[in-house]
Design an enzyme around this catalytic site. Structure first.
Site, mmCIF file in Angstrom:
data_model
loop_
_atom_site.group_PDB
_atom_site.id
_atom_site.type_symbol
_atom_site.label_atom_id
_atom_site.label_comp_id
_atom_site.label_asym_id
_atom_site.label_seq_id
_atom_site.Cartn_x
_atom_site.Cartn_y
_atom_site.Cartn_z
ATOM 1 N N ALA A 1 0.813 -1.198 0.000
ATOM 2 C CA ALA A 1 0.000 0.000 0.000
ATOM 3 C C ALA A 1 0.851 1.254 0.000
ATOM 4 C CB ALA A 1 -0.918 0.003 1.209
ATOM 5 N N LYS B 1 5.360 0.470 -4.576
ATOM 6 C CA LYS B 1 5.665 -0.683 -5.406
ATOM 7 C C LYS B 1 7.170 -0.711 -5.603
ATOM 8 C CE LYS B 1 1.243 -1.133 -7.770
ATOM 9 N NZ LYS B 1 0.538 -1.291 -9.070
ATOM 10 N N VAL B 2 7.707 -1.905 -5.791
ATOM 11 C CA VAL B 2 9.149 -2.049 -5.926
ATOM 12 C C VAL B 2 9.463 -2.778 -7.225
ATOM 13 C CG1 VAL B 2 11.263 -2.853 -4.841
ATOM 14 C CG2 VAL B 2 9.349 -2.107 -3.437
ATOM 15 N N ASP C 1 10.522 -1.920 14.225
ATOM 16 C CA ASP C 1 9.785 -2.959 13.498
ATOM 17 C C ASP C 1 10.694 -4.124 13.112
ATOM 18 O OD1 ASP C 1 7.492 -4.136 12.506
ATOM 19 O OD2 ASP C 1 7.616 -3.134 10.557
#
Length: 415
Positions: free
Chosen positions: A102, A105-106, A218
């Site tokens: 979301a 994009k890679v 994270d």
């Protein structure tokens, strides 16, 4: 016999989509599914938080839009409507799609200046996401500057630029994430010897962040990637493949989208559910020690092959902690802003519920997971990391000198 890494993945059930690297020489890709996982970086849980990859649906379509704030080159959700062969910054030629989420994009690109393959994260063309993308760039620039010799195992940003209103971040290519390798290897656990080598690299990298007043927030197997995940296949006597043996355990820590400096505002909710420290769940405030807790959970996952806290509910999560680690100290329960978790000075938990029955049957005290006495140092380290009270929890600086790592230090001593 070696084999190429898989180019595909899917998202964990219940987790908000985050990007990962994946590929033969490395790339970003979607996450693989794992049941009952919930991330704390979700707008639904904390509307004030600006996650790197907030929950949303993916639309891989190429719908053009003139909606305010987006260019005609963006689809209806603000993702770049790119195509194979597109050249960005007159330098990076798109050769394939590696993954999507979301937030971004890679794509895999050829750097026309160096002829190297790189991964380019293309952030959505919306103000919120641009701000988060630029924040990640700032953190990565700081890391690159502080570690210009590439001594510590943190992913390297090669470049960044803007294309049609999209922040684009160029990364070195790496191998599979540790979680993706576990998944492809049927969740077979790592040996304690393998864990020792991986943990030492991870601890040094995150200790480097902490010394420079930065908390990752994270840490999880998805955000730790092998530099190269080539492997050999191991067979049994019947010539059946039993497992994949990595040729190298070199790795790097990635995803600094929610990394926070000490002086910055600390959002109340951080970390992906399975790796979230008790002080975060209890809303007691957090500091760099929340990374230590997360890494304790990560090491247990390496050891077991699966998460130690399989839940998506905060109170159930705390109950699981109590089953494995003992009662939560009363002084923490007294201070929590989540008083609905507390009754008569203890965790308000119905042990006779179906969830309580599950915990009783499937979880056990930490030391009971130990296979034999040779692993005592490992479990002593885990116990120091999975300490409820942040003032008693070991720091990574201290952890690097724990006896668990003595064999590595002895190997490095001159003969």
């Amino acid at each position: 016999m070696g084999k190429k890494d898989s180019e595909y993945g899917s998202w964990r059930d219940g987790d908000e989509p985050k990007l990962d690297y994946e590929g033969k020489t490395g790339s970003f890709n979607k996450l693989s599914p794992r049941s009952s996982l919930e991330t704390g970086n979700s707008p639904e849980e904390n509307s004030g938080l600006q996650p790197a990859f907030p929950a949303d649906n993916i639309d891989d379509g190429g719908v053009k839009t003139t909606q305010k704030g987006k260019s005609r080159e963006s689809d209806e959700e603000g993702h770049l409507d790119y195509h194979i062969g597109l050249v960005m910054k007159e330098r990076y030629e798109v050769v394939s799609t590696l993954g999507g989420g979301a937030f971004a994009k890679v794509v895999e690109c050829i750097d026309r200046e160096t002829e190297e393959r790189v991964a380019v994260k293309i952030v959505r063309n919306m103000e919120l996401f641009r701000e988060v993308g630029k924040s990640e760039v700032s953190v990565l620039e700081e890391i690159n500057g502080l570690d210009d010799d590439n001594t510590f195992a943190c992913v390297r940003m090669r470049d960044w630029f803007e294309h049609e209103g999209h922040v684009c971040i160029v990364f070195e290519l790496l191998g599979l994430s540790i979680f993706e390798f576990l998944r492809q290897n049927h969740f077979l656990p790592f040996s304690v010897e393998q864990i020792r080598g991986m943990a030492f690299q991870i601890f040094r990298a995150v200790c480097f962040l902490h010394r420079n007043k930065l908390t990752h927030t994270d840490l999880k197997p998805e955000n730790i990637l092998f530099v190269c995940s080539d492997y050999d296949l191991q067979y049994n006597e019947s010539r059946e493949c039993t497992e994949r043996k990595l040729r190298s355990l070199d790795l790097k820590v990635v995803d600094f989208g929610t990394a926070t400096f000490d002086h910055q505002k600390h959002e109340s909710l951080v970390s992906t559910r399975h790796y979230r420290a008790p002080e975060v769940i209890l809303d007691l405030g957090w500091n760099q020690s929340c990374d230590v807790w997360s890494l304790g959970c990560v090491l247990m996952e390496f050891y077991l092959g699966s998460t130690i806290f399989p839940t998506h509910d905060s109170k159930e999560h705390l109950a699981m902690m109590e089953k494995i680690l003992g009662p939560i100290p009363s002084h923490l329960l007294e201070k929590t802003r989540k008083q609905h978790y507390v009754h008569n000075g203890s965790l308000h938990w119905d042990k006779s519920s179906s969830s309580g029955d599950y915990i009783k049957k499937h979880l056990q005290p930490l030391k009971n997971y130990m296979h034999d006495e040779s692993e005592e140092d490992f479990f002593d380290l885990l116990g120091s990391m999975l300490e409820y009270d942040v003032y008693r929890r070991i720091t990574l600086e201290e952890a690097l000198w724990h006896p668990f790592f003595n064999p590595l230090r002895m190997q490095k001593q001159p003969s």
